[in-house]
Design a protein around this motif. Structure first.
Motif, PDB file in Angstrom:
ATOM      1  N   GLN A   1       0.776  -1.347  -0.021  1.00 23.43           N
ATOM      2  CA  GLN A   1       0.074   0.103   0.108  1.00 23.43           C
ATOM      3  C   GLN A   1       0.797   1.301  -0.041  1.00 23.43           C
ATOM      4  OE1 GLN A   1      -3.326  -0.005  -0.283  1.00 23.43           O
ATOM      5  NE2 GLN A   1      -3.183  -2.258  -0.882  1.00 23.43           N
ATOM      6  N   GLY A   2       1.989   1.042  -0.132  1.00 24.14           N
ATOM      7  CA  GLY A   2       2.857   2.528  -0.159  1.00 24.14           C
ATOM      8  C   GLY A   2       3.696   2.843   1.085  1.00 24.14           C
ATOM      9  N   VAL A   3       3.366   2.124   2.213  1.00 16.99           N
ATOM     10  CA  VAL A   3       4.003   2.527   3.459  1.00 16.99           C
ATOM     11  C   VAL A   3       5.642   2.309   3.237  1.00 16.99           C
ATOM     12  CG1 VAL A   3       4.290   2.187   5.915  1.00 16.99           C
ATOM     13  CG2 VAL A   3       2.226   2.025   4.916  1.00 16.99           C
ATOM     14  N   ASN A   4       6.407   3.325   3.243  1.00 17.34           N
ATOM     15  CA  ASN A   4       7.845   3.006   3.218  1.00 17.34           C
ATOM     16  C   ASN A   4       8.748   3.298   4.186  1.00 17.34           C
ATOM     17  OD1 ASN A   4       8.138   5.877   3.148  1.00 17.34           O
ATOM     18  ND2 ASN A   4       8.438   5.856   0.680  1.00 17.34           N
ATOM     19  N   TYR A   5       8.232   3.520   5.254  1.00 13.38           N
ATOM     20  CA  TYR A   5       8.873   4.046   6.841  1.00 13.38           C
ATOM     21  C   TYR A   5       8.621   3.144   7.802  1.00 13.38           C
ATOM     22  CZ  TYR A   5      11.164   7.073  10.042  1.00 13.38           C
ATOM     23  OH  TYR A   5      12.044   7.471  11.212  1.00 13.38           O
ATOM     24  N   TYR A   6       9.722   2.381   8.369  1.00 12.70           N
ATOM     25  CA  TYR A   6       9.388   1.524   9.435  1.00 12.70           C
ATOM     26  C   TYR A   6      10.433   1.596  10.636  1.00 12.70           C
ATOM     27  CZ  TYR A   6       7.175  -0.956   5.578  1.00 12.70           C
ATOM     28  OH  TYR A   6       6.161  -1.284   4.745  1.00 12.70           O
ATOM     29  N   ASP A   7       9.580   1.841  11.872  1.00  6.15           N
ATOM     30  CA  ASP A   7      10.296   2.350  13.037  1.00  6.15           C
ATOM     31  C   ASP A   7      10.433   1.088  14.127  1.00  6.15           C
ATOM     32  OD1 ASP A   7      10.997   4.734  15.025  1.00  6.15           O
ATOM     33  OD2 ASP A   7       9.726   3.357  15.855  1.00  6.15           O
ATOM     34  N   THR A   8      11.594   0.724  14.525  1.00  3.23           N
ATOM     35  CA  THR A   8      11.696  -0.089  15.357  1.00  3.23           C
ATOM     36  C   THR A   8      12.639   0.492  16.494  1.00  3.23           C
ATOM     37  OG1 THR A   8      12.391  -2.490  16.220  1.00  3.23           O
ATOM     38  CG2 THR A   8      13.597  -1.446  14.326  1.00  3.23           C
ATOM     39  N   ALA A   9      13.058  -0.360  17.701  1.00  4.93           N
ATOM     40  CA  ALA A   9      14.119   0.003  18.612  1.00  4.93           C
ATOM     41  C   ALA A   9      14.291  -1.363  19.325  1.00  4.93           C
ATOM     42  CB  ALA A   9      13.302   0.964  19.645  1.00  4.93           C
ATOM     43  N   TRP A  10      15.818  -0.976  20.044  1.00  2.82           N
ATOM     44  CA  TRP A  10      16.497  -2.165  20.620  1.00  2.82           C
ATOM     45  C   TRP A  10      15.618  -2.752  21.680  1.00  2.82           C
ATOM     46  CZ3 TRP A  10      21.213  -4.208  20.665  1.00  2.82           C
ATOM     47  CH2 TRP A  10      21.521  -4.686  21.654  1.00  2.82           C
ATOM     48  N   GLY A  11      14.504  -2.051  22.399  1.00  5.58           N
ATOM     49  CA  GLY A  11      14.035  -2.829  23.487  1.00  5.58           C
ATOM     50  C   GLY A  11      12.794  -3.155  23.438  1.00  5.58           C
ATOM     51  N   TYR A  12      12.138  -3.067  21.994  1.00  2.00           N
ATOM     52  CA  TYR A  12      10.822  -3.040  21.669  1.00  2.00           C
ATOM     53  C   TYR A  12      10.434  -4.718  21.840  1.00  2.00           C
ATOM     54  CZ  TYR A  12       9.938   1.644  20.012  1.00  2.00           C
ATOM     55  OH  TYR A  12      10.061   2.930  19.943  1.00  2.00           O
ATOM     56  N   HIS A  13       9.496  -5.217  22.249  1.00  3.52           N
ATOM     57  CA  HIS A  13       9.366  -6.652  22.395  1.00  3.52           C
ATOM     58  C   HIS A  13      10.221  -7.479  22.878  1.00  3.52           C
ATOM     59  CE1 HIS A  13       5.212  -6.455  20.348  1.00  3.52           C
ATOM     60  NE2 HIS A  13       5.531  -5.844  19.356  1.00  3.52           N
ATOM     61  N   ASP A  14      10.924  -6.834  24.184  1.00  2.00           N
ATOM     62  CA  ASP A  14      12.109  -7.633  24.616  1.00  2.00           C
ATOM     63  C   ASP A  14      13.174  -7.818  23.967  1.00  2.00           C
ATOM     64  OD1 ASP A  14      10.251  -7.859  27.221  1.00  2.00           O
ATOM     65  OD2 ASP A  14       9.714  -9.632  26.920  1.00  2.00           O
TER      66      ASP A  14
END
Length: 376
Positions: free
Chosen positions: A46-59
């Motif tokens: 659908q054209g989403v091109n930005y993805y954000d994660t992090a060191w501590g997310y979901h353990d």
């Protein structure tokens, strides 16, 4: 999909946040990877091109899962963001070790966007302490091309953000803040947007629905919204609010199932900013929502002149209001980590001297006792 210009890039106005991915048996550390893959696939389609994660997310598993989910696509088709975990002070001396591990976990050679994570009262001194070389190291990685764009996220107050910007503002390309119509005044988001505008720094949004609290409304509020926009969903109002703020580039939504993703992507298929009547109506609703729970402190500071313990009562009441409205959460405890024990809510002796001069007739001593009890 709406796209926003950022330097020489076209970023999807809606970004996929990877803090609330679908999980197995309610266990935050066990991501339902096939379900997460389907969400990423749909977002990409659908054209989403930005993805954000992090060191501590979901353990610590979010980076790994997102790396695998995105790894099936050509690297130039998506923009990946992650963060240095300064929310944990034990990480401050580990910037090189953590950065190298993050590249491996995500299966990439570089990050499109990289952030100082959660600049706040608790860690501002450490973030600014050159002995940890966090800023210096990240700038080195940027020069090497392993970080394309450097920024920061902030849950801290405006004064804390000012300190950070005075030190590193010239090197910050974007800033991620908690921004929604409820926090426009309640958490000082308006001031934060204005501060970033002074530095020419565009805004990335986190918590657009305040952890889901703005995905629904009491019927009296919903009816008011329907009278203005009969076909708009309640969650969409929160996104339309953000579309009305020129400084906003990317809005991150931590979608945890396909239904939420489909609805949000549909909202971002077109831009429909609020007109003045709609803007005012939404902020009136926010004020009423907060007013039903929050104490009406105006920060006149009459109370502080009469407190024998010299407590910063207005600031403590602001944190108390946040804690009560949210029903707990991490913001107030995090901010209080930077407050010495003798200035904590538990230091109140219940003398009520402050209450004798409070124009709002707030039962301050009772609030401090309740706050101390809530904090354990």
């Amino acid at each position: 999909m709406i796209y926003k210009k950022f330097r020489d890039l076209e970023l999807s106005a809606l970004g996929m946040g990877a803090m609330r991915l679908p999980v197995l048996d309610g266990d935050d550390g066990r991501i339902d990877e096939p379900a997460a893959q389907k969400m990423v696939d749909y977002a990409m389609e659908q054209g989403v091109n930005y993805y954000d994660t992090a060191w501590g997310y979901h353990d610590g598993h979010s980076e790994e899962v997102m790396g695998r989910a995105l790894g099936k696509y050509p690297r130039q088709q998506y923009y990946l963001a992650t963060k240095f975990p300064g929310y944990d002070l034990s990480n401050m001396g580990r910037v090189e070790e953590i950065f190298e591990k993050q590249l491996l976990k995500c299966g990439v050679d570089y990050f499109d966007f990289y952030l100082f994570h959660n600049v706040c009262e608790m860690n501002i001194n450490e973030y600014l302490d050159e002995k940890y070389r966090i800023h210096a190291y990240l700038m080195e990685q940027k020069k090497k091309g392993r970080i394309r764009h450097l920024g920061f996220s902030a849950h801290g107050s405006v004064p804390v953000m000012k300190r950070f910007l005075e030190a590193y503002g010239k090197d910050m390309e974007f800033c991620q803040i908690q921004l929604n119509y409820l926090d426009w005044f309640f958490q000082g988001a308006k001031e934060k947007v204005e501060l970033l505008a002074e530095y020419g720094i565009p805004v990335w949004v986190m918590e657009p629905l305040r952890g889901g609290k703005l995905a629904s409304m009491e019927e009296e509020y919903a009816a008011k919204c329907r009278s203005l926009r009969p076909d708009e969903t309640i969650p969409a109002w929160a996104f339309r609010f953000l579309q009305s703020i020129p400084q906003v580039v990317v809005t991150l939504s931590g979608m945890s199932n396909g239904g939420q993703m489909r609805e949000n992507i549909a909202t971002f298929s077109q831009e429909k900013p609020l007109d003045q009547q709609e803007w005012d109506a939404l902020l009136d609703i926010a004020g009423d929502m907060v007013g039903k729970i929050a104490l009406p402190c105006t920060a006149c500071r009459y109370c502080t002149t009469h407190c024998p313990k010299k407590l910063d009562i207005p600031e403590l009441l602001a944190l108390y209001n946040e804690h009560c409205f949210t029903g707990g959460g991490f913001l107030a405890p995090m901010a209080l980590m930077a407050v010495v024990p003798e200035k904590q809510p538990s230091a109140c002796i219940g003398c009520r001297s402050c209450e004798k001069v409070c124009p709002q007739q707030i039962k301050i001593s009772e609030a401090m006792a309740d706050f101390a009890g809530k904090l354990g």
